[in-house]
Design a protein around this motif. Structure first.
Motif, PDB file in Angstrom:
ATOM      1  N   ASP A 181       0.852  -1.191   0.000  1.00  0.00           N
ATOM      2  CA  ASP A 181       0.000   0.000   0.000  1.00  0.00           C
ATOM      3  C   ASP A 181       0.888   1.242   0.000  1.00  0.00           C
ATOM      4  O   ASP A 181       1.400   1.644   1.042  1.00  0.00           O
ATOM      5  CB  ASP A 181      -0.902  -0.030   1.237  1.00  0.00           C
ATOM      6  CG  ASP A 181      -1.862   1.150   1.289  1.00  0.00           C
ATOM      7  OD1 ASP A 181      -1.686   2.119   0.515  1.00  0.00           O
ATOM      8  OD2 ASP A 181      -2.792   1.108   2.110  1.00  0.00           O
ATOM      9  N   TYR A 199       0.227   4.318  -0.121  1.00  0.00           N
ATOM     10  CA  TYR A 199      -0.233   5.525   0.575  1.00  0.00           C
ATOM     11  C   TYR A 199       0.182   5.566   2.041  1.00  0.00           C
ATOM     12  O   TYR A 199       0.178   6.632   2.665  1.00  0.00           O
ATOM     13  CB  TYR A 199      -1.763   5.647   0.507  1.00  0.00           C
ATOM     14  CG  TYR A 199      -2.302   5.835  -0.880  1.00  0.00           C
ATOM     15  CD1 TYR A 199      -1.778   6.805  -1.733  1.00  0.00           C
ATOM     16  CD2 TYR A 199      -3.342   5.044  -1.359  1.00  0.00           C
ATOM     17  CE1 TYR A 199      -2.273   6.985  -3.015  1.00  0.00           C
ATOM     18  CE2 TYR A 199      -3.846   5.209  -2.635  1.00  0.00           C
ATOM     19  CZ  TYR A 199      -3.310   6.185  -3.465  1.00  0.00           C
ATOM     20  OH  TYR A 199      -3.810   6.353  -4.724  1.00  0.00           O
ATOM     21  N   ARG A 211     -10.729  12.488  -2.861  1.00  0.00           N
ATOM     22  CA  ARG A 211     -11.268  12.226  -4.199  1.00  0.00           C
ATOM     23  C   ARG A 211     -11.744  13.492  -4.896  1.00  0.00           C
ATOM     24  O   ARG A 211     -12.372  14.339  -4.261  1.00  0.00           O
ATOM     25  CB  ARG A 211     -12.432  11.230  -4.094  1.00  0.00           C
ATOM     26  CG  ARG A 211     -11.959   9.883  -3.592  1.00  0.00           C
ATOM     27  CD  ARG A 211     -13.086   8.987  -3.148  1.00  0.00           C
ATOM     28  NE  ARG A 211     -12.542   7.697  -2.730  1.00  0.00           N
ATOM     29  CZ  ARG A 211     -12.078   7.424  -1.501  1.00  0.00           C
ATOM     30  NH1 ARG A 211     -12.102   8.351  -0.559  1.00  0.00           N
ATOM     31  NH2 ARG A 211     -11.581   6.244  -1.213  1.00  0.00           N
ATOM     32  N   HIS A 248      -6.285  10.822  -4.297  1.00  0.00           N
ATOM     33  CA  HIS A 248      -4.923  11.157  -3.837  1.00  0.00           C
ATOM     34  C   HIS A 248      -3.986  11.532  -5.002  1.00  0.00           C
ATOM     35  O   HIS A 248      -2.863  11.040  -5.112  1.00  0.00           O
ATOM     36  CB  HIS A 248      -4.326   9.987  -3.052  1.00  0.00           C
ATOM     37  CG  HIS A 248      -5.026   9.667  -1.763  1.00  0.00           C
ATOM     38  ND1 HIS A 248      -5.679  10.616  -1.016  1.00  0.00           N
ATOM     39  CD2 HIS A 248      -5.170   8.483  -1.066  1.00  0.00           C
ATOM     40  CE1 HIS A 248      -6.197  10.040   0.079  1.00  0.00           C
ATOM     41  NE2 HIS A 248      -5.912   8.770   0.066  1.00  0.00           N
ATOM     42  N   HIS A 271      -0.364  10.754   5.292  1.00  0.00           N
ATOM     43  CA  HIS A 271      -1.245   9.591   5.452  1.00  0.00           C
ATOM     44  C   HIS A 271      -0.664   8.573   6.436  1.00  0.00           C
ATOM     45  O   HIS A 271      -0.692   7.372   6.196  1.00  0.00           O
ATOM     46  CB  HIS A 271      -1.449   8.957   4.063  1.00  0.00           C
ATOM     47  CG  HIS A 271      -2.748   8.261   3.895  1.00  0.00           C
ATOM     48  ND1 HIS A 271      -3.112   7.179   4.663  1.00  0.00           N
ATOM     49  CD2 HIS A 271      -3.765   8.479   3.039  1.00  0.00           C
ATOM     50  CE1 HIS A 271      -4.307   6.763   4.271  1.00  0.00           C
ATOM     51  NE2 HIS A 271      -4.728   7.543   3.292  1.00  0.00           N
ATOM     52  N   TYR A 288      -0.554   6.200   9.619  1.00  0.00           N
ATOM     53  CA  TYR A 288      -1.535   5.437  10.417  1.00  0.00           C
ATOM     54  C   TYR A 288      -0.958   5.183  11.801  1.00  0.00           C
ATOM     55  O   TYR A 288       0.160   4.665  11.927  1.00  0.00           O
ATOM     56  CB  TYR A 288      -1.766   4.053   9.795  1.00  0.00           C
ATOM     57  CG  TYR A 288      -2.565   4.010   8.531  1.00  0.00           C
ATOM     58  CD1 TYR A 288      -3.955   3.847   8.570  1.00  0.00           C
ATOM     59  CD2 TYR A 288      -1.951   4.074   7.287  1.00  0.00           C
ATOM     60  CE1 TYR A 288      -4.699   3.754   7.393  1.00  0.00           C
ATOM     61  CE2 TYR A 288      -2.689   3.979   6.115  1.00  0.00           C
ATOM     62  CZ  TYR A 288      -4.051   3.827   6.185  1.00  0.00           C
ATOM     63  OH  TYR A 288      -4.778   3.736   5.030  1.00  0.00           O
ATOM     64  N   ASN A 334     -17.707   7.068  -1.570  1.00  0.00           N
ATOM     65  CA  ASN A 334     -16.846   7.803  -0.631  1.00  0.00           C
ATOM     66  C   ASN A 334     -16.703   9.282  -0.942  1.00  0.00           C
ATOM     67  O   ASN A 334     -15.947   9.981  -0.246  1.00  0.00           O
ATOM     68  CB  ASN A 334     -15.436   7.207  -0.544  1.00  0.00           C
ATOM     69  CG  ASN A 334     -15.395   6.002   0.369  1.00  0.00           C
ATOM     70  OD1 ASN A 334     -16.074   5.972   1.373  1.00  0.00           O
ATOM     71  ND2 ASN A 334     -14.621   5.010  -0.012  1.00  0.00           N
ATOM     72  N   ASP A 372     -14.342   7.084   7.660  1.00  0.00           N
ATOM     73  CA  ASP A 372     -13.493   7.498   6.538  1.00  0.00           C
ATOM     74  C   ASP A 372     -13.973   8.894   6.149  1.00  0.00           C
ATOM     75  O   ASP A 372     -14.274   9.148   4.994  1.00  0.00           O
ATOM     76  CB  ASP A 372     -13.633   6.493   5.387  1.00  0.00           C
ATOM     77  CG  ASP A 372     -12.621   6.772   4.278  1.00  0.00           C
ATOM     78  OD1 ASP A 372     -11.809   7.698   4.435  1.00  0.00           O
ATOM     79  OD2 ASP A 372     -12.674   6.080   3.244  1.00  0.00           O
ATOM     80  N   VAL A 400      -9.436  14.316   8.005  1.00  0.00           N
ATOM     81  CA  VAL A 400     -10.077  13.077   7.532  1.00  0.00           C
ATOM     82  C   VAL A 400      -9.541  11.958   8.422  1.00  0.00           C
ATOM     83  O   VAL A 400      -8.323  11.779   8.541  1.00  0.00           O
ATOM     84  CB  VAL A 400      -9.742  12.795   6.054  1.00  0.00           C
ATOM     85  CG1 VAL A 400     -10.280  11.421   5.635  1.00  0.00           C
ATOM     86  CG2 VAL A 400     -10.304  13.886   5.159  1.00  0.00           C
ATOM     87  N   TYR A 451      -9.508   8.042   8.933  1.00  0.00           N
ATOM     88  CA  TYR A 451      -9.763   6.762   8.261  1.00  0.00           C
ATOM     89  C   TYR A 451      -9.309   5.659   9.207  1.00  0.00           C
ATOM     90  O   TYR A 451      -8.179   5.709   9.718  1.00  0.00           O
ATOM     91  CB  TYR A 451      -8.995   6.715   6.935  1.00  0.00           C
ATOM     92  CG  TYR A 451      -9.134   5.400   6.204  1.00  0.00           C
ATOM     93  CD1 TYR A 451     -10.397   4.893   5.902  1.00  0.00           C
ATOM     94  CD2 TYR A 451      -8.028   4.662   5.825  1.00  0.00           C
ATOM     95  CE1 TYR A 451     -10.536   3.675   5.248  1.00  0.00           C
ATOM     96  CE2 TYR A 451      -8.157   3.449   5.162  1.00  0.00           C
ATOM     97  CZ  TYR A 451      -9.424   2.966   4.887  1.00  0.00           C
ATOM     98  OH  TYR A 451      -9.569   1.764   4.247  1.00  0.00           O
ATOM     99  N   GLU A 496      -5.683  12.921   8.820  1.00  0.00           N
ATOM    100  CA  GLU A 496      -5.241  13.570   7.579  1.00  0.00           C
ATOM    101  C   GLU A 496      -5.750  15.010   7.570  1.00  0.00           C
ATOM    102  O   GLU A 496      -6.932  15.245   7.341  1.00  0.00           O
ATOM    103  CB  GLU A 496      -5.772  12.800   6.371  1.00  0.00           C
ATOM    104  CG  GLU A 496      -5.313  11.348   6.328  1.00  0.00           C
ATOM    105  CD  GLU A 496      -6.148  10.491   5.379  1.00  0.00           C
ATOM    106  OE1 GLU A 496      -6.308  10.864   4.216  1.00  0.00           O
ATOM    107  OE2 GLU A 496      -6.664   9.446   5.816  1.00  0.00           O
TER     108      GLU A 496
HETATM  109  C1  BGC Z   1      -9.277   7.587   2.069  1.00  0.00           C
HETATM  110  C2  BGC Z   1      -9.742   6.157   2.036  1.00  0.00           C
HETATM  111  C3  BGC Z   1      -8.763   5.371   1.221  1.00  0.00           C
HETATM  112  C4  BGC Z   1      -7.408   5.501   1.833  1.00  0.00           C
HETATM  113  C5  BGC Z   1      -6.372   4.831   0.969  1.00  0.00           C
HETATM  114  C6  BGC Z   1      -7.945   7.603   2.743  1.00  0.00           C
HETATM  115  O1  BGC Z   1      -7.470   8.917   2.790  1.00  0.00           O
HETATM  116  O2  BGC Z   1     -10.170   8.436   2.744  1.00  0.00           O
HETATM  117  O3  BGC Z   1     -11.027   6.074   1.472  1.00  0.00           O
HETATM  118  O4  BGC Z   1      -9.162   4.032   1.130  1.00  0.00           O
HETATM  119  O5  BGC Z   1      -7.056   6.841   1.974  1.00  0.00           O
HETATM  120  O6  BGC Z   1      -5.213   4.588   1.655  1.00  0.00           O
END
Ligand code: BGC
Length: 348
Positions: A75, A77, A88, A113, A185, A187, A217, A257, A291, A293, A314
């Motif tokens: 992943d 991100y 989005r 993103h 991003h 976590y 979303n 989310d 945000v 998530y 975020e």
């Molecule tokens: C979004 C999620 C997405 C995730 C991906 C978040 O910022 O809000 O919907 O699945 O990023 O890593």
């Protein structure tokens, strides 16, 4: 990995650089005198690790992987700077200074993103400042990349302080009017165990409103009051109030989310702690929204994290802002400078 010891007196710490997978990828580790370490990589200008002394034991509380290849396989991100526009953009289309622009889409017809293979996969340039305990990353997003006018010049600086703060500073300019709304991003799991859900982490969030989302979303355009819902964290509550309930907004996301509209008057705007209170992270930002998530959809390909195994904070302008009246401005003109600060403070 061997970390250098404190080199030049009490406050000035060495910043170590090690390889991080492919030849281009590097890992830079900042540390302070209280046992904190923050490892960042030029691959995606990402946060790879945040190590804190948790009940006396050095514990990584930021989810991450061991190399650039591993991020790409799992992943990309995770921990990265995402953008130029986080979240989005509906149908990958928007107006900039009245002119319609089409961006490359990468999720159900929308642009997530920054579109495919965006900032999170770039190898950024960087400059280390030991006396400030900081690393500054630089990237140029070429004009027309995924449809974004530019070139956009973006800088992201990470600094670790002796007050156990991780300060993130964003600075951006562009040669043509464009959109810029980046975020980080990372976590967190404040127990440092990404296989254990964050159900009982406690969050206090100073936000009276949040954005309603639709099935894909994207925001519907409606701003809802948190009062009387599982989105009300103003007096503190456990994350699990949004898991396994019947509230349609939680059901569609399988958790959270969602963008909350932050109150600006009081800081920090968000506080999250683990259940025994041995660690708390406090968030202070200049951005309009956060945000959150909660890693809602099952394990990663190598089973190193579980559903609800971590949460993001975020900080950004509202998602799809350029397609909704009243969602704020994320346009950047050629003569403007984008600047924004977000601080995570760790209390242990
Ligand atoms: C979004 C999620 C997405 C995730 C991906 C978040 O910022 O809000 O919907 O699945 O990023 O890593």
């Amino acid at each position: 990995m061997i970390y250098n010891e404190c080199m030049k007196g009490d406050t000035e710490m060495a910043i170590t650089t090690t390889n991080f997978g492919s030849e281009k990828a590097k890992l830079l580790t900042l540390e302070n005198n209280n046992g904190m370490q923050v490892a960042v990589s030029n691959f995606g200008a990402r946060i790879v690790k945040i190590i804190v002394p948790l009940k006396g034991k050095a514990t990584n509380i930021a989810f991450g992987y061991e190399s650039d290849e591993s991020y790409l396989a799992n992943d990309p991100y995770v921990g990265a700077i995402v953008g130029p526009v986080a979240g989005r953009i509906s149908q990958g289309e928007t107006k900039i200074q009245g002119v319609t622009h089409q961006f490359t889409t990468n999720e159900k017809g929308s642009t997530l993103h920054g579109g495919p293979d965006s900032l999170e996969t770039f190898y950024w340039d960087y400059q280390v400042k030991e006396e400030k305990n900081s690393v500054k990353f630089y990237v140029t997003v070429p004009d027309g990349f995924n449809g974004f006018p530019g070139p956009i010049y973006l800088q992201v600086k990470y600094q670790l302080t002796e007050d156990n703060e991780l300060k993130i500073q964003y600075r951006g300019t562009t040669e043509k009017a464009t959109l810029l709304n980046p975020t980080n991003h990372v976590y967190f799991n404040l127990n440092g165990d990404f296989k254990q859900p964050i159900d009982n982490h406690q969050m206090e969030l100073l936000a009276d409103q949040f954005l309603e989302l639709q099935e894909d979303n994207l925001p519907t355009g409606k701003i809802l009051d948190v009062a009387g819902t599982s989105f009300d964290f103003r007096k503190g509550a456990a994350f699990k109030q949004g898991f396994d309930n019947d509230f349609p907004q939680n059901k569609l996301a399988n958790g959270y989310d969602h963008p909350w509209l932050l109150n600006k008057a009081t800081t920090p705007q968000v506080k999250v702690s683990n259940e025994d209170g041995s660690l708390q992270v406090e968030l202070t930002t200049e951005e309009d929204s956060v945000v959150i998530y909660t890693y809602n959809w099952g394990a990663d390909p190598i089973d190193s994290i579980t559903t609800h195994g971590a949460f993001t904070l975020e900080t950004q302008g509202l998602p799809d802002a350029s397609n909704h009246e009243g969602f704020g401005e994320i346009e950047l003109a050629a003569d403007e400078t984008f600047e924004s600060h977000t601080t995570f403070k760790f209390i242990f």
